[in-house]
Design a protein around this motif. Structure first.
Motif, short mmCIF file in Angstrom:
data_model
loop_
_atom_site.label_atom_id
_atom_site.label_comp_id
_atom_site.label_asym_id
_atom_site.label_seq_id
_atom_site.Cartn_x
_atom_site.Cartn_y
_atom_site.Cartn_z
N ARG A 106 0.27 5.02 9.14
CA ARG A 106 -0.48 3.83 9.36
C ARG A 106 0.07 2.99 8.11
N GLY A 107 0.80 3.49 7.04
CA GLY A 107 1.08 2.55 6.04
C GLY A 107 0.23 2.52 4.80
N PHE A 108 -1.03 3.15 4.88
CA PHE A 108 -1.86 3.10 3.88
C PHE A 108 -1.46 3.94 2.79
N LEU A 109 -0.46 4.66 2.78
CA LEU A 109 0.11 5.62 1.60
C LEU A 109 1.70 5.48 1.70
N ASP A 110 2.22 5.41 0.83
CA ASP A 110 3.92 5.36 0.90
C ASP A 110 4.17 6.69 0.77
N ALA A 111 5.40 7.32 0.78
CA ALA A 111 6.02 8.48 0.95
C ALA A 111 5.79 9.11 -0.52
N GLU A 112 5.86 8.48 -1.58
CA GLU A 112 5.65 9.00 -2.84
C GLU A 112 4.16 9.21 -3.10
N ALA A 113 3.11 8.41 -2.83
CA ALA A 113 1.94 8.59 -2.79
C ALA A 113 1.26 9.86 -1.97
N ALA A 114 1.88 10.01 -0.72
CA ALA A 114 1.57 11.12 0.08
C ALA A 114 1.84 12.56 -0.45
#
Length: 320
Positions: A200-208
């Motif tokens: 959903r775009g609430f987290l980017d790949a790095e944050a996830a």
């Protein structure tokens, strides 16, 4: 300040006052009548409306909804990094509820010794029964979005006659839930929710990726409270089913835990809010650097009157 919050406080000040509207109730037999003041029906500030809603919800669910089977309470909380979206985005709450209930049902099916075939229709599969409650508050008048659920401690299955299933159902109780079960359940919910946040775009790949590497994960699931059939209707403070449902449907604060300290001028100077008994030993307050294990240790939140209003405004749930 949001419009629904601005409406909540004035409505509470008018609640139960005859000058702001009332209904007249009259007995057709004896002619006796009395006046009933209109209530605000608020969901965040008014202790009277919140308490009445809690009692009515619990009585209805226990008397007319929850079947006579064992019930277990499940509670899930997520890391602070994800809570803001739960408080501001209804779709995030829906996703967490779906993932959590799906994984609990999967675990309860396994604990009941029931195998669910992937090819079976959903309506013919063994199912749990449950009711979820969204809490936007913590025990210390803090903003803490988490989920409570009262779920049957077992599954309902259709009884089979030959090759076909009839309309009758039977209940299969689940075995006790172990710590390994909770660990596996937490990990499955964690991965599904973080993937959904990423999509959903609430987290980017790095944050996830960073969240998935956390150890401990910040996710917490508790399933220690279970109401057996023997305890269901016992008029006990801590073991009856109605007490459990009242706890899940409770409002953000209990007015009897509030105390006002007056200043030298006789006006309110400080407000004290005492934590529930089971939370006092875990409280980390001003001047305390570690959790207490003493059974009689008091946990008290002290604040100014304006701070109390700020906290209550933050806990008023939005419409719908």
């Amino acid at each position: 300040m949001a419009a629904h919050v601005e409406e909540e406080f004035p409505a509470y000040l008018r609640c139960g006052i005859l000058a702001f509207g009332f209904a007249r109730a009259r007995c057709g037999t004896c002619g006796h009548d009395f006046l009933v003041a209109f209530s605000c029906k608020g969901r965040g500030v008014c202790p009277s409306c919140n308490g009445r809603r809690m009692a009515q919800t619990a009585a209805h669910l226990v008397d007319h909804v929850v079947p006579p089977v064992p019930v277990r309470q499940w509670v899930i909380s997520v890391p602070k990094r994800l809570r803001w979206h739960l408080g501001a985005r209804p779709e995030a709450v829906s996703a967490l509820t779906k993932f959590f209930i799906d994984e609990v049902e999967r675990l309860v099916n396994a604990a009941a010794g029931v195998e669910v075939a992937r090819s079976k229709k959903r309506t013919d599969s063994p199912r749990i029964g449950g009711i979820s409650f969204l809490h936007r508050f913590g025990s210390a008048l803090n903003h803490h979005v988490h989920l409570h659920a009262c779920i049957t401690d077992g599954v309902f299955c259709r009884t089979a006659t030959g090759d076909q299933a009839d309309s009758r159902v039977r209940f299969i109780a689940a075995r006790p839930i172990t710590s390994d079960d909770l660990t596996a359940l937490t990990e499955r919910v964690r991965r599904r929710l973080i993937r959904w946040y990423k999509r959903r775009g609430f987290l980017d790949a790095e944050a996830a990726s960073d969240l998935l590497s956390w150890n401990p994960s910040g996710f917490s699931i508790d399933a220690s409270v279970r109401i057996s059939l023997d305890d269901r209707d016992v008029p006990s403070f801590s073991k009856s089913l109605e007490h459990l449902v009242r706890y899940c449907a409770r409002p953000a604060f209990a007015v009897e835990r509030l105390a006002v300290i007056e200043g030298r001028d006789g006006k309110p100077d400080r407000v004290c809010y005492t934590l529930p008994r089971h939370k006092r030993g875990q409280w980390i307050g001003p001047g305390r650097t570690q959790k207490s294990t003493a059974p009689d240790e008091q946990g008290v939140v002290t604040m100014s009157p304006t701070d109390l209003l700020d906290r209550l405004a933050d806990l008023v749930p939005p419409p719908r």
